[in-house]
Motif scaffolding. Structure first.
Motif, PDB file in Angstrom:
ATOM      1  N   ALA A   1       7.693 -16.302  58.001  1.00 46.33           N
ATOM      2  CA  ALA A   1       7.004 -15.985  56.747  1.00 46.33           C
ATOM      3  C   ALA A   1       5.790 -15.091  56.999  1.00 46.33           C
ATOM      4  CB  ALA A   1       6.578 -17.276  56.045  1.00 46.33           C
ATOM      5  N   SER A   2       5.040 -15.357  58.072  1.00 42.95           N
ATOM      6  CA  SER A   2       3.841 -14.548  58.292  1.00 42.95           C
ATOM      7  C   SER A   2       4.201 -13.117  58.681  1.00 42.95           C
ATOM      8  CB  SER A   2       2.922 -15.191  59.343  1.00 42.95           C
ATOM      9  OG  SER A   2       3.359 -14.878  60.644  1.00 42.95           O
ATOM     10  N   VAL A   3       5.295 -12.956  59.429  1.00 47.15           N
ATOM     11  CA  VAL A   3       5.723 -11.597  59.805  1.00 47.15           C
ATOM     12  C   VAL A   3       6.195 -10.849  58.552  1.00 47.15           C
ATOM     13  CG1 VAL A   3       7.350 -10.238  61.176  1.00 47.15           C
ATOM     14  CG2 VAL A   3       6.348 -12.311  62.144  1.00 47.15           C
ATOM     15  N   VAL A   4       6.997 -11.533  57.734  1.00 45.62           N
ATOM     16  CA  VAL A   4       7.526 -10.889  56.525  1.00 45.62           C
ATOM     17  C   VAL A   4       6.379 -10.480  55.587  1.00 45.62           C
ATOM     18  CG1 VAL A   4       8.866 -11.330  54.414  1.00 45.62           C
ATOM     19  CG2 VAL A   4       9.821 -11.907  56.649  1.00 45.62           C
ATOM     20  N   ASN A   5       5.361 -11.352  55.466  1.00 46.24           N
ATOM     21  CA  ASN A   5       4.196 -10.995  54.635  1.00 46.24           C
ATOM     22  C   ASN A   5       3.531  -9.734  55.136  1.00 46.24           C
ATOM     23  OD1 ASN A   5       4.279 -12.958  52.783  1.00 46.24           O
ATOM     24  ND2 ASN A   5       2.851 -14.351  53.852  1.00 46.24           N
ATOM     25  N   GLU A   6       3.390  -9.648  56.451  1.00 46.91           N
ATOM     26  CA  GLU A   6       2.740  -8.468  57.029  1.00 46.91           C
ATOM     27  C   GLU A   6       3.569  -7.209  56.747  1.00 46.91           C
ATOM     28  OE1 GLU A   6       1.214  -9.248  60.939  1.00 46.91           O
ATOM     29  OE2 GLU A   6       0.657  -7.149  61.240  1.00 46.91           O
ATOM     30  N   VAL A   7       4.884  -7.358  56.822  1.00 45.17           N
ATOM     31  CA  VAL A   7       5.761  -6.210  56.562  1.00 45.17           C
ATOM     32  C   VAL A   7       5.623  -5.761  55.102  1.00 45.17           C
ATOM     33  CG1 VAL A   7       8.168  -5.423  56.500  1.00 45.17           C
ATOM     34  CG2 VAL A   7       7.352  -6.810  58.407  1.00 45.17           C
ATOM     35  N   HIS A   8       5.539  -6.719  54.169  1.00 48.91           N
ATOM     36  CA  HIS A   8       5.324  -6.386  52.759  1.00 48.91           C
ATOM     37  C   HIS A   8       4.064  -5.543  52.598  1.00 48.91           C
ATOM     38  CE1 HIS A   8       8.211  -8.213  50.064  1.00 48.91           C
ATOM     39  NE2 HIS A   8       8.270  -9.288  50.841  1.00 48.91           N
ATOM     40  N   LEU A   9       2.978  -6.009  53.213  1.00 52.48           N
ATOM     41  CA  LEU A   9       1.697  -5.298  53.098  1.00 52.48           C
ATOM     42  C   LEU A   9       1.805  -3.892  53.665  1.00 52.48           C
ATOM     43  CD1 LEU A   9      -0.980  -7.972  54.097  1.00 52.48           C
ATOM     44  CD2 LEU A   9      -0.652  -6.857  51.873  1.00 52.48           C
ATOM     45  N   LEU A  10       2.440  -3.780  54.822  1.00 51.83           N
ATOM     46  CA  LEU A  10       2.557  -2.470  55.465  1.00 51.83           C
ATOM     47  C   LEU A  10       3.386  -1.526  54.609  1.00 51.83           C
ATOM     48  CD1 LEU A  10       3.061  -3.639  59.153  1.00 51.83           C
ATOM     49  CD2 LEU A  10       1.098  -2.390  58.240  1.00 51.83           C
ATOM     50  N   SER A  11       4.469  -2.058  54.043  1.00 53.40           N
ATOM     51  CA  SER A  11       5.325  -1.219  53.213  1.00 53.40           C
ATOM     52  C   SER A  11       4.545  -0.730  51.978  1.00 53.40           C
ATOM     53  CB  SER A  11       6.580  -2.013  52.855  1.00 53.40           C
ATOM     54  OG  SER A  11       6.998  -1.751  51.570  1.00 53.40           O
ATOM     55  N   GLN A  12       3.735  -1.632  51.388  1.00 54.32           N
ATOM     56  CA  GLN A  12       2.920  -1.215  50.230  1.00 54.32           C
ATOM     57  C   GLN A  12       1.889  -0.157  50.624  1.00 54.32           C
ATOM     58  OE1 GLN A  12       1.375  -4.974  48.927  1.00 54.32           O
ATOM     59  NE2 GLN A  12       3.373  -5.619  48.162  1.00 54.32           N
ATOM     60  N   ASN A  13       1.460  -0.198  51.892  1.00 53.09           N
ATOM     61  CA  ASN A  13       0.441   0.752  52.335  1.00 53.09           C
ATOM     62  C   ASN A  13       1.023   2.043  52.886  1.00 53.09           C
ATOM     63  OD1 ASN A  13      -1.653  -0.875  51.582  1.00 53.09           O
ATOM     64  ND2 ASN A  13      -1.772  -1.910  53.571  1.00 53.09           N
TER      65      ASN A  13
ATOM     66  N   LEU B   1      15.009 -13.253  61.576  1.00 56.87           N
ATOM     67  CA  LEU B   1      13.770 -12.496  61.379  1.00 56.87           C
ATOM     68  C   LEU B   1      14.074 -11.023  61.086  1.00 56.87           C
ATOM     69  CD1 LEU B   1      10.593 -12.538  61.549  1.00 56.87           C
ATOM     70  CD2 LEU B   1      10.868 -11.737  63.892  1.00 56.87           C
ATOM     71  N   LEU B   2      14.979 -10.450  61.884  1.00 56.79           N
ATOM     72  CA  LEU B   2      15.326  -9.032  61.684  1.00 56.79           C
ATOM     73  C   LEU B   2      15.880  -8.802  60.279  1.00 56.79           C
ATOM     74  CD1 LEU B   2      17.274  -7.309  64.606  1.00 56.79           C
ATOM     75  CD2 LEU B   2      15.058  -6.709  63.624  1.00 56.79           C
ATOM     76  N   ALA B   3      16.787  -9.681  59.863  1.00 58.65           N
ATOM     77  CA  ALA B   3      17.402  -9.527  58.546  1.00 58.65           C
ATOM     78  C   ALA B   3      16.328  -9.625  57.459  1.00 58.65           C
ATOM     79  CB  ALA B   3      18.473 -10.592  58.343  1.00 58.65           C
ATOM     80  N   ALA B   4      15.435 -10.605  57.595  1.00 65.42           N
ATOM     81  CA  ALA B   4      14.402 -10.800  56.573  1.00 65.42           C
ATOM     82  C   ALA B   4      13.467  -9.600  56.521  1.00 65.42           C
ATOM     83  CB  ALA B   4      13.614 -12.085  56.865  1.00 65.42           C
ATOM     84  N   VAL B   5      13.107  -9.067  57.679  1.00 69.89           N
ATOM     85  CA  VAL B   5      12.200  -7.917  57.725  1.00 69.89           C
ATOM     86  C   VAL B   5      12.891  -6.679  57.144  1.00 69.89           C
ATOM     87  CG1 VAL B   5      11.133  -6.297  59.355  1.00 69.89           C
ATOM     88  CG2 VAL B   5      10.740  -8.745  59.608  1.00 69.89           C
ATOM     89  N   ALA B   6      14.167  -6.484  57.501  1.00 71.45           N
ATOM     90  CA  ALA B   6      14.900  -5.318  57.000  1.00 71.45           C
ATOM     91  C   ALA B   6      15.036  -5.365  55.482  1.00 71.45           C
ATOM     92  CB  ALA B   6      16.275  -5.242  57.653  1.00 71.45           C
ATOM     93  N   ASP B   7      15.140  -6.570  54.933  1.00 76.20           N
ATOM     94  CA  ASP B   7      15.353  -6.705  53.490  1.00 76.20           C
ATOM     95  C   ASP B   7      14.075  -6.532  52.662  1.00 76.20           C
ATOM     96  OD1 ASP B   7      18.003  -7.003  53.945  1.00 76.20           O
ATOM     97  OD2 ASP B   7      18.025  -9.202  53.786  1.00 76.20           O
ATOM     98  N   VAL B   8      12.931  -6.466  53.325  1.00 75.35           N
ATOM     99  CA  VAL B   8      11.676  -6.264  52.578  1.00 75.35           C
ATOM    100  C   VAL B   8      11.716  -4.920  51.854  1.00 75.35           C
ATOM    101  CG1 VAL B   8       9.200  -5.792  52.838  1.00 75.35           C
ATOM    102  CG2 VAL B   8      10.246  -7.738  54.037  1.00 75.35           C
ATOM    103  N   ASP B   9      12.225  -3.895  52.549  1.00 70.40           N
ATOM    104  CA  ASP B   9      12.203  -2.548  51.978  1.00 70.40           C
ATOM    105  C   ASP B   9      13.265  -1.732  52.715  1.00 70.40           C
ATOM    106  OD1 ASP B   9      11.729   0.090  51.424  1.00 70.40           O
ATOM    107  OD2 ASP B   9       9.566   0.024  51.804  1.00 70.40           O
ATOM    108  N   ALA B  10      14.318  -1.376  51.997  1.00 69.75           N
ATOM    109  CA  ALA B  10      15.454  -0.713  52.654  1.00 69.75           C
ATOM    110  C   ALA B  10      15.081   0.673  53.170  1.00 69.75           C
ATOM    111  CB  ALA B  10      16.623  -0.607  51.683  1.00 69.75           C
TER     112      ALA B  10
END
Ligand code: SAH
Ligand code: SF4
Length: 433
Positions: free
Chosen positions: A164-176, A201-210
């Motif tokens: 969850a913490s990695v995915v949150n960070e990826v969300h923030l980075l994608s927004q930035n 983890l890879l699947a969850a991170v990839a699904d944040v933003d295609a």
């Protein structure tokens, strides 16, 4: 990994009122993040430290600190015997950097080098400086204990951040506006947050933003599961590029290194990954002249390289590290033999890389545009999905800039490959489709 760690330290310091300068003459504090993996890496730091003496003479209040693996390895030597530095801080103690700096500013030298079983800096927001690409450490330390390697001693036991913490960070980075993320760990395949493994983890991170490109490093050949191989194939934004260090092609040497796989296992693994992920690129790490390595062992490494045909490789001479198991084996391959073997390894790799790149001439590659090339501003550069650097003209000579769609940093563009070397592709940018 050290870039990612430096960004964590800058994140910690930023929260405590410090700001970053790239000009050493401006700095009140100079911190060197260090690597102990080979002797050469440590030598570099000593050179840097001596260079810093010049600034310390000019500004005696300048605080000089050593961070990272060398801090762990050399602790007292750095502070007491060499008396070059004011603070020494190991990889699991970065939260203490503000306190150590504060103390140093008041004249007391400090050491913080305890390793932790739990520290992952989960809650620290790294201060990133690299534009469209970002690193995320998803785990720290290593439990593999390859006999040549100092990492388990300098970075401690393996531990993972939560998904969850990695995915949150990826969300923030994608927004930035970040466009490419590399997940980091010494052995990402053994990532586990109790509930989820690395494939999850890879699947969850990839699904944040295609539209985000996702890379990861390093994969250990022993722990690469079928689930992970299939997950990489399942999403277009998971880059088809795998860094899979082999170290040696000889079973006897692999065993002596405690790598826990055989040549046969490795070859089958590569074949399986290629079957499931057609077009995947591989890179590797190779050590020349490990203890007791014979000409026959070395020949097996060369033959493995010819068999696999890596796109790229990081190639090193064996460097004995105090405290590791292989340090006790003795360093019995003479330096001139190591050098000759390393050169043979490099030569083979260069010709394979060149042949693989030659096959790309005339093809169209999609690159993530990173910006003007460092050498000439007239050219731009980016990287393919398979991590090859592409230098391209921002516009063909016969089309005026006003008509042509000029490249923008962070966008995906098609480039027609015209020319190659073993390390780089050169091409011409194509208009939008
Ligand atoms: N965790 C990664 C590697 C981290 S170190 C893995 O297991 O693949 C990066 C590379 O440095 C290693 O793959 C190895 O090739 C090299 N290396 C590590 N210790 C070394 C030593 N003592 N001498 C020479 N090369 C070394
Ligand atoms: Fe070192 Fe082996 Fe761990 Fe890689 S897997 S960091 S080489 S001990």
């Amino acid at each position: 990994m050290n870039t990612a760690d430096s960004e964590i330290v800058m994140g910690v310091l930023g929260e405590n009122g410090y700001t970053y300068t790239s000009d050493i003459a401006d700095a009140d504090v100079a911190l060197l993040n260090t690597c102990s993996i080979r002797e050469k890496a440590e030598e570099k730091i000593y050179h840097r430290l001596y260079a810093l003496k010049f600034y310390k003479k000019k500004n005696p209040a300048l605080v000089v600190g050593i961070l990272g693996c060398m801090a762990e390895r050399l602790r007292k030597e750095l502070i007491e015997e060499k008396s070059l530095v004011d603070l020494v801080c190991g990889p699991d103690e970065y939260r203490k950097t503000p306190e150590l700096i504060e103390n140093a500013l008041h004249g007391s030298r400090g050491i913080a080098v305890k390793l932790s079983r739990v520290e992952t800096y989960d809650d620290i927001i790294p201060l990133r400086t690299e534009g469209i690409a970002a690193w995320i450490s998803v785990m720290r330390g290593c439990d593999k204990f390859c006999t040549f390697c100092v990492v388990p001693f300098t970075r401690g036991r393996e531990r993972s951040r939560t998904l969850a913490s990695v995915v949150n960070e990826v969300h923030l980075l994608s927004q930035n506006g970040v466009k490419e993320i590399t997940l980091l760990g010494q052995n990402v395949n053994s990532y586990s947050d109790e509930k989820y493994d690395f494939a999850d983890l890879l699947a969850a991170v990839a699904d944040v933003d295609a539209s985000l490109r996702i890379r990861f490093t390093t994969s250990h050949p022993q722990d690469m599961s079928d689930k992970l191989i299939e997950t990489i194939a399942s999403r277009d934004n998971l880059c088809k590029y795998i860094h899979l260090p082999v170290q040696s092609g000889s079973d006897r040497i692999l065993q002596k290194m405690n790598r826990t796989y055989s040549r046969e296992h490795y070859l089958q693994l590569v074949e399986k990954i290629r079957r499931v992920n057609p077009g995947v690129a591989f890179s590797t790490d190779i050590i020349a002249g490990f203890c007791t390595e014979t000409e026959a062992d070395h020949a097996e490494t060369l033959s493995l390289m010819r068999e696999i045909r890596y796109d790229g490789a990081y190639m090193f001479k064996y460097s004995p590290r105090e405290g590791t198991k292989s340090y006790e084996f003795g360093d019995d391959v003479p330096d001139d033999v190591k050098t000759r073997r390393l050169n043979e390894i490099i030569k083979i790799q260069q010709s394979i890389s060149r042949e693989l790149n030659d096959m790309l001439v005339g093809t169209t590659e999609t690159v993530l545009v990173e910006g003007p090339s460092k050498k000439t501003k007239a050219e731009w550069f980016g990287r393919t999905d398979t991590n090859k650097v592409v230098i391209f003209n921002p516009a063909p000579a016969d089309i005026s800039d006003s008509v042509f769609d000029a490249p923008r940093i962070g966008e995906m563009r098609n480039v027609c490959i015209k020319n190659v070397t073993s390390a780089t592709l050169f091409g011409e940018l194509l208009p939008y489709n």
